[in-house]
Design an enzyme around this catalytic site. Sequence first.
Site, PDB file in Angstrom:
ATOM      1  N   HIS A  97      -9.546   8.217  -6.860  1.00 43.07           N
ATOM      2  CA  HIS A  97      -8.905   7.230  -7.736  1.00 43.07           C
ATOM      3  C   HIS A  97      -8.494   7.828  -9.077  1.00 43.07           C
ATOM      4  O   HIS A  97      -7.671   7.253  -9.799  1.00 43.07           O
ATOM      5  CB  HIS A  97      -9.854   6.048  -7.949  1.00 43.07           C
ATOM      6  CG  HIS A  97      -9.168   4.748  -8.240  1.00 43.07           C
ATOM      7  ND1 HIS A  97      -7.877   4.653  -8.705  1.00 43.07           N
ATOM      8  CD2 HIS A  97      -9.616   3.464  -8.138  1.00 43.07           C
ATOM      9  CE1 HIS A  97      -7.552   3.390  -8.880  1.00 43.07           C
ATOM     10  NE2 HIS A  97      -8.586   2.639  -8.540  1.00 43.07           N
TER      11      HIS A  97
ATOM     12  N   ASP B 227       4.690   2.585  10.682  1.00 41.76           N
ATOM     13  CA  ASP B 227       4.729   2.938  12.101  1.00 41.76           C
ATOM     14  C   ASP B 227       4.820   4.455  12.206  1.00 41.76           C
ATOM     15  O   ASP B 227       5.850   5.055  11.889  1.00 41.76           O
ATOM     16  CB  ASP B 227       5.935   2.269  12.753  1.00 41.76           C
ATOM     17  CG  ASP B 227       6.103   2.616  14.221  1.00 41.76           C
ATOM     18  OD1 ASP B 227       5.317   3.439  14.738  1.00 41.76           O
ATOM     19  OD2 ASP B 227       7.033   2.080  14.853  1.00 41.76           O
TER      20      ASP B 227
END
Length: 443
Positions: A163, A387
């Site tokens: 992070h 995808d």
Amino acid sequence: MTGIQLISTSAIQARNHGGDKSTHKIIHLTPWDLGLLKIDPIQQGLLFHKPKTNQIQHLKQTLSSTLHFFPPLVGRLVISQHDEHNNASCSIICNNAGALFVHAIAENTTIAHILRPNYVPPIVHSLFHLNGVKNYKGTSQPLLAVQVTELIDGIFIGIEMNHVVVDAKSFWHFVNSWVEISHGFNKPTKIPSFERFFPNNINHHPIRFPFTKETQSQQFEVSHPHRIFHFTKEQILQLKSKANAEISSSCGGDKIIISSLQALLSHFWRLTISKQNLKPEENTIFRLPIDCRTRMCPKLAENYFGNAIGVYGDVIMKVGELIKEGGIGKAAMEMNKMISKESHHEKVMNNYESWLKTPIIGEAGMLRSSNVYLVSNSPRFDFYGNDFGWGKPIAVRNGVGLQKNIGKVTIFCGAEEGSIDIQVCLPYDILEAIGNFHMSMKN
């Protein structure tokens, strides 16, 4: 349903990376990055139906090709201690040390085991590899880890990023780019910019700040459940219409338009507080992150890759005011006003300069009250368009490494267009009460 069987681990380096150490790029970090050193990486993953052919090699190859355009993610943190007491600095060195790729199998787990339970099941915790690894350990641990877990009838790609290196927007920028490379793109549509924001009056890079690795919050590390609530497009539109109708007569000449997300979050805030035995005079806080990419003057680079949450804005209301006065319109209007007040250049700069004078390093488990909420993520991110070549994901799941944080609210767009999922960490009895009410809304 049992645990995870580890098949292999690999270090994935960026394709065509220069090997000369003298050319390793150093990225100095801002207060927006440094304040996250002691918390957990971002953990988010995608659940798919099982592909007809094995995709492990394809994912490894395309990951390496994508990392060529994202050198910080195959680098490491460098934390240097200086002569002054507890004074440190932190940077990213883009040395191509590698990302971690893990191949695993959950031979007794199905898609239904993940999706059907009301609560996020324990198996989800095992679908991420860097559980318990705080961001500051990025000096030796990878800044990006991918765990691909084969289920009986599906596949889960769990992605973790340090992070300190990325915020949620940059996280999904990388994932979306990886998908593009998987489809044969020569380069990502959005080329990232790694130049961090430093005001002109900051003369010393890297920034120095007091830092020790020890944390003081170990006694609060108690696990709490996570539950996901789904809101349909129709429900959200109804909430938006209701909120705007409620405030239309109270705004005078000021025209305020409540957004769909503001209306939904106001409804959810009121609902969670109403299911607790809180006194009307108690305060409750709803904390929203404000992305500063387009709010600075001049604006940050369009594809700024790093942390750009320059402000966490607090909406503070009395419990009685929130749940008994003004409906969702009142709370939504307070959110709207806070965002307008906190999101301009001068306010962001004040916060930036205040951190330089008094650095604050947040720690995991700092949220410990069920009437204080912290929001992360955005329904605007592209989750369901990812995808990799065998079909779109059927669900997105947040890692539960932050299960110590009561009041953590994570937002995702839903699988159906216009819908939104909210994952929240709260004590079990509160989640049960919210769930019972939420189910009654559907009937």
